[in-house]
Design a protein around this motif. Sequence first.
Motif, PDB file in Angstrom:
ATOM      1  N   ALA A   1      -3.652  -7.177   3.004  1.00  0.00           N
ATOM      2  CA  ALA A   1      -4.264  -7.372   1.689  1.00  0.00           C
ATOM      3  C   ALA A   1      -3.548  -6.532   0.633  1.00  0.00           C
ATOM      4  N   ARG A   2      -3.223  -5.285   0.985  1.00  0.00           N
ATOM      5  CA  ARG A   2      -2.506  -4.419   0.047  1.00  0.00           C
ATOM      6  C   ARG A   2      -1.126  -4.989  -0.272  1.00  0.00           C
ATOM      7  N   TRP A   3      -0.424  -5.468   0.735  1.00  0.00           N
ATOM      8  CA  TRP A   3       0.899  -6.045   0.521  1.00  0.00           C
ATOM      9  C   TRP A   3       0.838  -7.222  -0.448  1.00  0.00           C
ATOM     10  N   TYR A   4      -0.158  -8.083  -0.268  1.00  0.00           N
ATOM     11  CA  TYR A   4      -0.270  -9.252  -1.138  1.00  0.00           C
ATOM     12  C   TYR A   4      -0.545  -8.828  -2.578  1.00  0.00           C
ATOM     13  N   LEU A   5      -1.490  -7.916  -2.775  1.00  0.00           N
ATOM     14  CA  LEU A   5      -1.842  -7.495  -4.129  1.00  0.00           C
ATOM     15  C   LEU A   5      -0.678  -6.780  -4.809  1.00  0.00           C
ATOM     16  N   VAL A   6      -0.020  -5.896  -4.059  1.00  0.00           N
ATOM     17  CA  VAL A   6       1.114  -5.160  -4.631  1.00  0.00           C
ATOM     18  C   VAL A   6       2.259  -6.110  -4.972  1.00  0.00           C
ATOM     19  N   ARG A   7       2.492  -7.076  -4.118  1.00  0.00           N
ATOM     20  CA  ARG A   7       3.540  -8.074  -4.379  1.00  0.00           C
ATOM     21  C   ARG A   7       3.232  -8.837  -5.673  1.00  0.00           C
ATOM     22  N   LEU A   8       1.955  -9.179  -5.843  1.00  0.00           N
ATOM     23  CA  LEU A   8       1.531  -9.892  -7.050  1.00  0.00           C
ATOM     24  C   LEU A   8       1.754  -9.032  -8.298  1.00  0.00           C
ATOM     25  N   MET A   9       1.342  -7.765  -8.211  1.00  0.00           N
ATOM     26  CA  MET A   9       1.508  -6.854  -9.350  1.00  0.00           C
ATOM     27  C   MET A   9       2.986  -6.668  -9.698  1.00  0.00           C
ATOM     28  N   LYS A  10       3.775  -6.426  -8.676  1.00  0.00           N
ATOM     29  CA  LYS A  10       5.190  -6.145  -8.910  1.00  0.00           C
ATOM     30  C   LYS A  10       5.906  -7.364  -9.486  1.00  0.00           C
ATOM     31  N   LYS A  11       5.546  -8.540  -9.006  1.00  0.00           N
ATOM     32  CA  LYS A  11       6.205  -9.765  -9.470  1.00  0.00           C
ATOM     33  C   LYS A  11       5.911 -10.043 -10.935  1.00  0.00           C
ATOM     34  N   TRP A  12       4.654  -9.862 -11.351  1.00  0.00           N
ATOM     35  CA  TRP A  12       4.248 -10.306 -12.681  1.00  0.00           C
ATOM     36  C   TRP A  12       4.268  -9.211 -13.742  1.00  0.00           C
ATOM     37  N   ILE A  13       3.954  -7.968 -13.370  1.00  0.00           N
ATOM     38  CA  ILE A  13       3.909  -6.919 -14.397  1.00  0.00           C
ATOM     39  C   ILE A  13       4.777  -5.714 -14.045  1.00  0.00           C
ATOM     40  N   GLY A  14       5.365  -5.682 -12.862  1.00  0.00           N
ATOM     41  CA  GLY A  14       6.291  -4.619 -12.508  1.00  0.00           C
ATOM     42  C   GLY A  14       5.670  -3.356 -11.966  1.00  0.00           C
ATOM     43  N   GLY A  15       4.378  -3.322 -11.780  1.00  0.00           N
ATOM     44  CA  GLY A  15       3.711  -2.130 -11.269  1.00  0.00           C
ATOM     45  C   GLY A  15       2.200  -2.305 -11.337  1.00  0.00           C
ATOM     46  N   TYR A  16       1.483  -1.200 -11.517  1.00  0.00           N
ATOM     47  CA  TYR A  16       0.021  -1.274 -11.511  1.00  0.00           C
ATOM     48  C   TYR A  16      -0.561  -0.786 -12.834  1.00  0.00           C
ATOM     49  N   THR A  17      -1.801  -1.172 -13.061  1.00  0.00           N
ATOM     50  CA  THR A  17      -2.630  -0.621 -14.135  1.00  0.00           C
ATOM     51  C   THR A  17      -3.909  -0.087 -13.499  1.00  0.00           C
ATOM     52  N   GLY A  18      -4.758   0.532 -14.304  1.00  0.00           N
ATOM     53  CA  GLY A  18      -6.039   0.996 -13.786  1.00  0.00           C
ATOM     54  C   GLY A  18      -6.874  -0.147 -13.238  1.00  0.00           C
ATOM     55  N   ASP A  19      -6.817  -1.301 -13.900  1.00  0.00           N
ATOM     56  CA  ASP A  19      -7.554  -2.463 -13.410  1.00  0.00           C
ATOM     57  C   ASP A  19      -7.045  -2.906 -12.038  1.00  0.00           C
ATOM     58  N   CYS A  20      -5.747  -2.833 -11.847  1.00  0.00           N
ATOM     59  CA  CYS A  20      -5.164  -3.212 -10.553  1.00  0.00           C
ATOM     60  C   CYS A  20      -5.663  -2.293  -9.448  1.00  0.00           C
ATOM     61  N   LEU A  21      -5.786  -1.006  -9.746  1.00  0.00           N
ATOM     62  CA  LEU A  21      -6.296  -0.066  -8.747  1.00  0.00           C
ATOM     63  C   LEU A  21      -7.736  -0.411  -8.378  1.00  0.00           C
ATOM     64  N   GLY A  22      -8.543  -0.779  -9.378  1.00  0.00           N
ATOM     65  CA  GLY A  22      -9.911  -1.207  -9.088  1.00  0.00           C
ATOM     66  C   GLY A  22      -9.939  -2.428  -8.204  1.00  0.00           C
ATOM     67  N   ALA A  23      -9.015  -3.361  -8.454  1.00  0.00           N
ATOM     68  CA  ALA A  23      -8.948  -4.570  -7.636  1.00  0.00           C
ATOM     69  C   ALA A  23      -8.543  -4.242  -6.207  1.00  0.00           C
ATOM     70  N   VAL A  24      -7.594  -3.330  -6.036  1.00  0.00           N
ATOM     71  CA  VAL A  24      -7.182  -2.923  -4.683  1.00  0.00           C
ATOM     72  C   VAL A  24      -8.370  -2.314  -3.939  1.00  0.00           C
ATOM     73  N   GLN A  25      -9.121  -1.460  -4.627  1.00  0.00           N
ATOM     74  CA  GLN A  25     -10.293  -0.849  -3.972  1.00  0.00           C
ATOM     75  C   GLN A  25     -11.318  -1.897  -3.576  1.00  0.00           C
ATOM     76  N   GLN A  26     -11.615  -2.818  -4.461  1.00  0.00           N
ATOM     77  CA  GLN A  26     -12.636  -3.823  -4.178  1.00  0.00           C
ATOM     78  C   GLN A  26     -12.205  -4.776  -3.060  1.00  0.00           C
ATOM     79  N   VAL A  27     -10.974  -5.234  -3.106  1.00  0.00           N
ATOM     80  CA  VAL A  27     -10.494  -6.136  -2.053  1.00  0.00           C
ATOM     81  C   VAL A  27     -10.453  -5.402  -0.716  1.00  0.00           C
ATOM     82  N   SER A  28     -10.019  -4.153  -0.719  1.00  0.00           N
ATOM     83  CA  SER A  28      -9.993  -3.369   0.520  1.00  0.00           C
ATOM     84  C   SER A  28     -11.401  -3.182   1.064  1.00  0.00           C
ATOM     85  N   GLU A  29     -12.352  -2.919   0.185  1.00  0.00           N
ATOM     86  CA  GLU A  29     -13.740  -2.743   0.616  1.00  0.00           C
ATOM     87  C   GLU A  29     -14.272  -4.001   1.296  1.00  0.00           C
ATOM     88  N   VAL A  30     -14.035  -5.153   0.688  1.00  0.00           N
ATOM     89  CA  VAL A  30     -14.562  -6.384   1.257  1.00  0.00           C
ATOM     90  C   VAL A  30     -13.818  -6.755   2.544  1.00  0.00           C
TER      91      VAL A  30
END
Length: 258
Positions: free
Chosen positions: A215-244
């Motif tokens: 799940a982390r690989w997919y989300l990070v790949r998405l972030m890197k492809k489209w915006i080049g890194g992470y934002t605070g919102d992306c970190l929240g999404a990683v936490q929520q997806v990891s939790e579920v």
Amino acid sequence: MKKQWQLLLTAIMFYTRLPIPVNTPYHPDMLTQATRYLPLVGWIVAGCMIGVLYVVSNIAPPMVSILLALITGIWATGAFHEDGFADMCDGFGGGWTKEKILDIMKDSRIGTYGMLGLLLLMALKFLCLRELPIFGVMLTILAAQPLSRFMAVTVIYTHQYVRDNEDSKAKPIAKGISSTGLITAGIWGCVPFAAIIVYLQNYTLLLTVPALLLARWYLVRLMKKWIGGYTGDCLGAVQQVSEVVIYLCFCILTWKYI
């Protein structure tokens, strides 16, 4: 020890709405260092959720107890991570350039992608937990809250913050985290998960780890492809997806054991 205590209070102040002493000092550099205690904040949130679950389960049906526990988690954090997940759904769902994605995620209004994402996320959380006995729900929450936050910390360590504006609420953590801080966060994040595996003697739960990494690989790949890194919102999404993902794995792998 006093400094570490202040860093923990800083983490609680930033990542939750729980009260802390009013004389707690604050500086943006402290928040950068306090990121190591984000998984420990997960312990605190888990404690609030488990406390409500324990009390309510003695006077109300299990499904009501689970729902109130989830609501407690949302209240304790002020929906901080859920908001990030919804913003990422809107941004990556409706934007086709880096600038557009970042603009959409900055917008305080929720869109169709965010609404549907949150609805499905919360439904999956509830449905996974309702399949477990109350004690199993407690163990699952205790494992998921710290470990999911550690997954977000790993993104801070390995990737680059992409917003340039100084007024971003996540700007103080954009400086990253040291290797020592990552190890500290890893200890706080992984200990409950490891202890629960040993307690249950259900080592198939280790399959949660590759599921989280996928799940982390997919989300990070998405972030890197489209915006080049992470934002605070992306970190929240990683936490929520990891939790579920953790809830889902525990639902599948422990319901016969608890």
